[in-house]
Structure formats: structure tokens, C-alpha cells
Scaffold this motif. Structure first.
Motif, PDB file in Angstrom:
ATOM      1  N   GLY A 223       0.796  -1.231   0.000  1.00 44.20           N
ATOM      2  CA  GLY A 223       0.000   0.000   0.000  1.00 44.20           C
ATOM      3  C   GLY A 223       0.822   1.270   0.000  1.00 44.20           C
ATOM      4  N   ASP A 224       2.140   1.129   0.091  1.00 47.19           N
ATOM      5  CA  ASP A 224       3.018   2.307   0.151  1.00 47.19           C
ATOM      6  C   ASP A 224       3.482   2.684  -1.256  1.00 47.19           C
ATOM      7  OD1 ASP A 224       4.657   4.346   1.046  1.00 47.19           O
ATOM      8  OD2 ASP A 224       6.365   3.011   1.423  1.00 47.19           O
ATOM      9  N   MET A 225       2.546   3.218  -2.036  1.00 49.36           N
ATOM     10  CA  MET A 225       2.829   3.696  -3.391  1.00 49.36           C
ATOM     11  C   MET A 225       2.048   4.983  -3.604  1.00 49.36           C
ATOM     12  SD  MET A 225       2.507   0.112  -5.521  1.00 49.36           S
ATOM     13  CE  MET A 225       3.016   0.777  -7.088  1.00 49.36           C
ATOM     14  N   TYR A 226       2.577   5.856  -4.443  1.00 52.34           N
ATOM     15  CA  TYR A 226       1.929   7.136  -4.703  1.00 52.34           C
ATOM     16  C   TYR A 226       1.727   7.318  -6.204  1.00 52.34           C
ATOM     17  CZ  TYR A 226       2.733   8.435   0.145  1.00 52.34           C
ATOM     18  OH  TYR A 226       2.709   8.473   1.516  1.00 52.34           O
ATOM     19  N   ARG A 227       0.550   7.825  -6.561  1.00 52.91           N
ATOM     20  CA  ARG A 227       0.240   8.059  -7.957  1.00 52.91           C
ATOM     21  C   ARG A 227      -0.386   9.443  -8.142  1.00 52.91           C
ATOM     22  NH1 ARG A 227       3.223   4.678  -8.466  1.00 52.91           N
ATOM     23  NH2 ARG A 227       3.121   2.661  -9.534  1.00 52.91           N
ATOM     24  N   ASP A 228      -0.054  10.050  -9.278  1.00 54.21           N
ATOM     25  CA  ASP A 228      -0.594  11.348  -9.648  1.00 54.21           C
ATOM     26  C   ASP A 228      -1.846  11.096 -10.489  1.00 54.21           C
ATOM     27  OD1 ASP A 228      -0.847  14.045 -10.026  1.00 54.21           O
ATOM     28  OD2 ASP A 228       1.216  14.362 -10.670  1.00 54.21           O
ATOM     29  N   ASN A 260       4.107  17.134 -19.654  1.00 51.86           N
ATOM     30  CA  ASN A 260       3.438  16.297 -18.663  1.00 51.86           C
ATOM     31  C   ASN A 260       1.990  16.754 -18.549  1.00 51.86           C
ATOM     32  OD1 ASN A 260       5.752  14.860 -17.841  1.00 51.86           O
ATOM     33  ND2 ASN A 260       6.279  16.390 -16.288  1.00 51.86           N
ATOM     34  N   ILE A 261       1.066  15.805 -18.457  1.00 49.25           N
ATOM     35  CA  ILE A 261      -0.313  16.144 -18.086  1.00 49.25           C
ATOM     36  C   ILE A 261      -0.677  15.279 -16.886  1.00 49.25           C
ATOM     37  CG2 ILE A 261      -2.713  16.337 -18.786  1.00 49.25           C
ATOM     38  CD1 ILE A 261      -1.935  16.715 -21.592  1.00 49.25           C
ATOM     39  N   GLY A 262      -0.591  15.878 -15.715  1.00 48.77           N
ATOM     40  CA  GLY A 262      -0.877  15.168 -14.467  1.00 48.77           C
ATOM     41  C   GLY A 262      -1.489  16.127 -13.468  1.00 48.77           C
ATOM     42  N   ASN A 263      -2.056  15.585 -12.433  1.00 47.55           N
ATOM     43  CA  ASN A 263      -2.760  16.399 -11.434  1.00 47.55           C
ATOM     44  C   ASN A 263      -1.804  17.108 -10.481  1.00 47.55           C
ATOM     45  OD1 ASN A 263      -5.505  17.133 -10.812  1.00 47.55           O
ATOM     46  ND2 ASN A 263      -5.227  16.164  -8.820  1.00 47.55           N
ATOM     47  N   HIS A 264      -0.514  16.798 -10.594  1.00 49.75           N
ATOM     48  CA  HIS A 264       0.577  17.376  -9.783  1.00 49.75           C
ATOM     49  C   HIS A 264       0.279  17.340  -8.277  1.00 49.75           C
ATOM     50  CE1 HIS A 264      -1.466  21.386  -9.432  1.00 49.75           C
ATOM     51  NE2 HIS A 264      -1.918  21.062 -10.624  1.00 49.75           N
ATOM     52  N   THR A 305       4.614   8.449  -8.878  1.00 50.87           N
ATOM     53  CA  THR A 305       4.605   9.336 -10.042  1.00 50.87           C
ATOM     54  C   THR A 305       4.117  10.698  -9.576  1.00 50.87           C
ATOM     55  OG1 THR A 305       2.351   8.732 -10.715  1.00 50.87           O
ATOM     56  CG2 THR A 305       4.160   7.428 -11.637  1.00 50.87           C
ATOM     57  N   TYR A 306       4.725  11.738 -10.127  1.00 52.64           N
ATOM     58  CA  TYR A 306       4.425  13.099  -9.670  1.00 52.64           C
ATOM     59  C   TYR A 306       4.817  14.045 -10.790  1.00 52.64           C
ATOM     60  CZ  TYR A 306       4.715  17.210  -6.485  1.00 52.64           C
ATOM     61  OH  TYR A 306       4.581  18.433  -5.878  1.00 52.64           O
ATOM     62  N   ALA A 307       3.844  14.723 -11.374  1.00 46.98           N
ATOM     63  CA  ALA A 307       4.073  15.538 -12.567  1.00 46.98           C
ATOM     64  C   ALA A 307       4.365  16.993 -12.238  1.00 46.98           C
ATOM     65  CB  ALA A 307       2.849  15.475 -13.484  1.00 46.98           C
ATOM     66  N   ASP A 308       5.420  17.510 -12.847  1.00 48.53           N
ATOM     67  CA  ASP A 308       5.649  18.945 -12.904  1.00 48.53           C
ATOM     68  C   ASP A 308       4.956  19.435 -14.178  1.00 48.53           C
ATOM     69  OD1 ASP A 308       6.613  21.486 -13.559  1.00 48.53           O
ATOM     70  OD2 ASP A 308       8.614  21.102 -12.766  1.00 48.53           O
TER      71      ASP A 308
END
Length: 342
Positions: A223-228, A260-264, A305-308
Motif C-alpha cells: 500500500g506504500d505507493m503514490y500516484r498522480d 506532462n499532463i498530471g494532477n501534480h 509518479t508526480y508531474a511537474d
């Protein structure tokens, strides 16, 4: 984009169908040509459902076929002479690429090469040719990068899946063709797209299906994962904005750009599942908490994942901002209605 012919490959897909619908709703003078092979990677009835929503527009034309089939693609280009091409057709999925690599080489490498060749030859015999090629890349190309947020100028030479490697190859091929033949190309690195009528192979959809059946859901890396997570409407707004402005030549004289197209705003998998459960309960899809199984990291996955999106904001004045709860509520309500009808 007034009075233009726009070719969208992957038009029965999640992003492609929403993009086509958005364009058709806004402009009756644009001709949208949709291409998709309707493969059975996931439930084909979902793809047919999306296409049915596009049938009401006279300025939409759908053609079933594979972009890996050069003769099929050449016929589309010769008949319609598209001015803008949006290539969203691809074999998606990180884990599927481990067991089915051939599908990725066919669609993501050969298929994209065919797109580039058709764009190149659209200039033959003095024809106007393709004015802008927009294509789907992926956040997965950042691979083993440790520094976040991911910036488009970061190195992307350490992919951890074949899927990621094929997407990186698309960016390299686009650069080469733009340099050699002057094709304006823009690549879009999408970050974990979700929303109503999305892809069943994505985690949120798979979790929901299992919750409905009373099956346990699997949370990788315990469960220790991060997504944008990026809502589909924000993706469509971003793609639509990019389509209207082909890149200027860079310092090397090449007309290429990548965004990049992400919610940042990356969120933990744990928080994501909790929010999804709450939204599904409110929509009447489930009535109890899901049983969870915590497992180690899977091959091909990345920790976060983490978008600028500063480049997207600077060039187009836009950045994705749909809150997770708003997006998941829309998905839950769609899911309740869609599967109630079936």
C-alpha cells in the motif's frame, strides 16, 4: 481548428473517445476521423459503448483497423488528408507487457512508425500535409528517476518495463522525423488517467469489480505507493489545448515538444482506496469495506509518479486540478448506472 480534418487513433479507447466527443460538441465544422482495431485486451463492449456515444454526429466517421497495418493507414490518410493527427492507439499496461511483449512491439513501435511515415508522405505531390502530430507518451518513461516532481527535461533513459521503453522510443522517433521531414510533433506524458467508462485494467476499475464481487483487493508494495491520478476531463482539456498550437522550432531547429499532463498532487494508494470505497458506498455500488491483501512491489511498477506541469501552464495557461473525490464520485455514479443497465 475550424474546418479542419482531425484523425484520432484509438478513438474507441478511454482518452480517444472522450477527446472526440469534446471536439464534436464544440465545433460542428470539424471532421473527426476515428480509427481503432477494437481488440479484446479488455471488454470490447465498453469500446462499443463509447463509440455509440459518437454516432449522433454527422461529422464523425469511424474506421475499424490496426495502425500496424500500413496499407489500411495509408488509405485513411489518402482519403481524408488529415491536418491534425492525434495518435492515442497503443497497447497499454505495464504488467501485461511482461507476458505479452509482441503486442507492444506491433502497436507501439511498428504502429507509431506507420503513423510517422504516413505523416511524412502526406506532403507528397505538393499536398498541404499534416500540420501537427500529437501523440500519447506516458509517465512510465521516468522509470527509476528518484527526483520528484518529474520534469520534462529530466533524463528518461532508465525504463523499468517494455511498455515504458516503447513510449520512450515514440519520443525519439518523433524527434528524428521532425528533424528529417519537418513534421511538428508534440508528445504528452499522461499520468494515471481515471474517470467514468475508463479502462478495466486500471487499478480503480479492477478494485471496484472485486469489491462488487466481495473479493479481496491487492495493494502492492504493502500500500506504500503514490500516484498522480489525473481525471479524464483534465486530460482532454490538456490535449485539446495542445492540438491547437504546433510547437515552434527549438534551438536545434526541430519542431518538437513534450508535456506532462498530471494532477501534480500524488496521493497514497491507501488514501486512494479509502476515497474510492467512500464514493462507491455513496453511489450504492457497495455496502461494506473491502478485504485487502498487502503484497510486495510487482515487476515494472514504480514507487511514485508526480508531474511537474509548469511547462503546460506556461504555454497554455492550464493545469489539471480536479479533486480526487470529485473524479471518483463521477466514476462511481457512472459505474452504478452502467452495470445496472446491463
Amino acid at each position: 481548428m475550424k474546418q479542419k480534418v482531425i484523425l484520432i487513433t484509438g478513438a474507441a479507447g478511454f482518452i480517444g473517445s472522450n477527446l472526440a466527443k469534446n471536439i464534436l460538441q464544440k465545433d460542428s465544422e470539424v471532421q473527426v476521423i476515428g480509427v481503432d482495431n477494437l481488440n479484446d485486451y479488455y471488454d470490447v463492449s465498453l469500446k462499443e459503448y463509447r463509440l455509440k456515444e459518437l454516432e449522433n454526429w454527422d461529422n464523425f466517421s469511424f474506421h475499424k483497423g490496426n495502425i500496424a497495418d500500413r496499407s489500411f493507414l495509408e488509405q485513411i490518410f489518402q482519403k481524408w488528408e488529415p491536418e491534425i493527427v492525434v495518435n492515442l492507439a497503443a497497447q497499454a499496461g505495464v504488467r501485461y507487457s511482461i507476458t505479452n511483449p509482441d503486442a507492444y512491439i506491433e502497436s507501439n513501435i511498428l504502429g507509431f512508425y506507420n503513423i510517422l511515415e504516413c505523416c511524412r508522405h502526406s506532403y507528397d505531390d505538393g499536398k498541404p500535409g499534416v500540420k501537427h502530430l500529437v501523440y500519447a507518451s506516458s509517465s512510465s518513461i521516468y522509470g527509476l528517476n528518484k527526483e520528484v516532481p518529474y520534469r520534462t527535461e529530466d533524463k528518461t533513459d532508465k525504463p523499468v518495463s517494455l511498455y515504458a521503453a516503447t513510449k520512450k522510443s515514440n519520443e525519439l522517433l518523433a524527434h528524428a522525423y521532425s528533424k528529417l521531414y519537418g513534421i511538428p510533433c508534440t508528445g504528452l506524458r499522461f499520468f494515471t488517467v481515471y474517470g467514468p467508462c475508463g479502462r478495466p485494467d486500471m487499478a480503480y476499475f479492477g478494485f471496484t469489480n472485486k469489491m462488487v464481487k466481495g473479493e479481496k483487493i491487492q495493494l502492492f508494495n504493502y500500500g506504500d505507493m503514490y500516484r498522480d491520478f489525473t481525471y479524464i476531463d483534465d486530460i482532454v482539456k490538456g490535449v485539446s489545448a495542445v492540438m491547437e498550437k504546433a510547437p515552434d522550432a527549438n534551438e536545434d531547429g526541430v519542431r518538437v515538444k513534450v508535456y506532462n499532463i498530471g494532477n501534480h498532487q500524488p496521493v497514497s494508494l491507501k488514501f486512494f482506496v479509502e476515497t474510492l470505497e467512500n464514493c462507491l458506498r455513496k453511489a450504492g455500488v457497495i455496502d461494506s469495506e473491502a478485504e485487502k491483501e498487502f503484497l510486495p512491489m510487482q515487476p515494472g511498477d514504480v514507487y511514485q509518479t508526480y508531474a511537474d506541469v509548469s511547462e503546460l501552464e506556461k504555454d497554455f495557461g492550464f493545469k489539471p486540478d480536479t479533486p480526487l473525490e470529485v473524479g471518483l464520485t463521477a466514476f462511481a455514479e457512472w459505474y452504478a448506472g452502467y452495470y445496472r443497465r446491463k
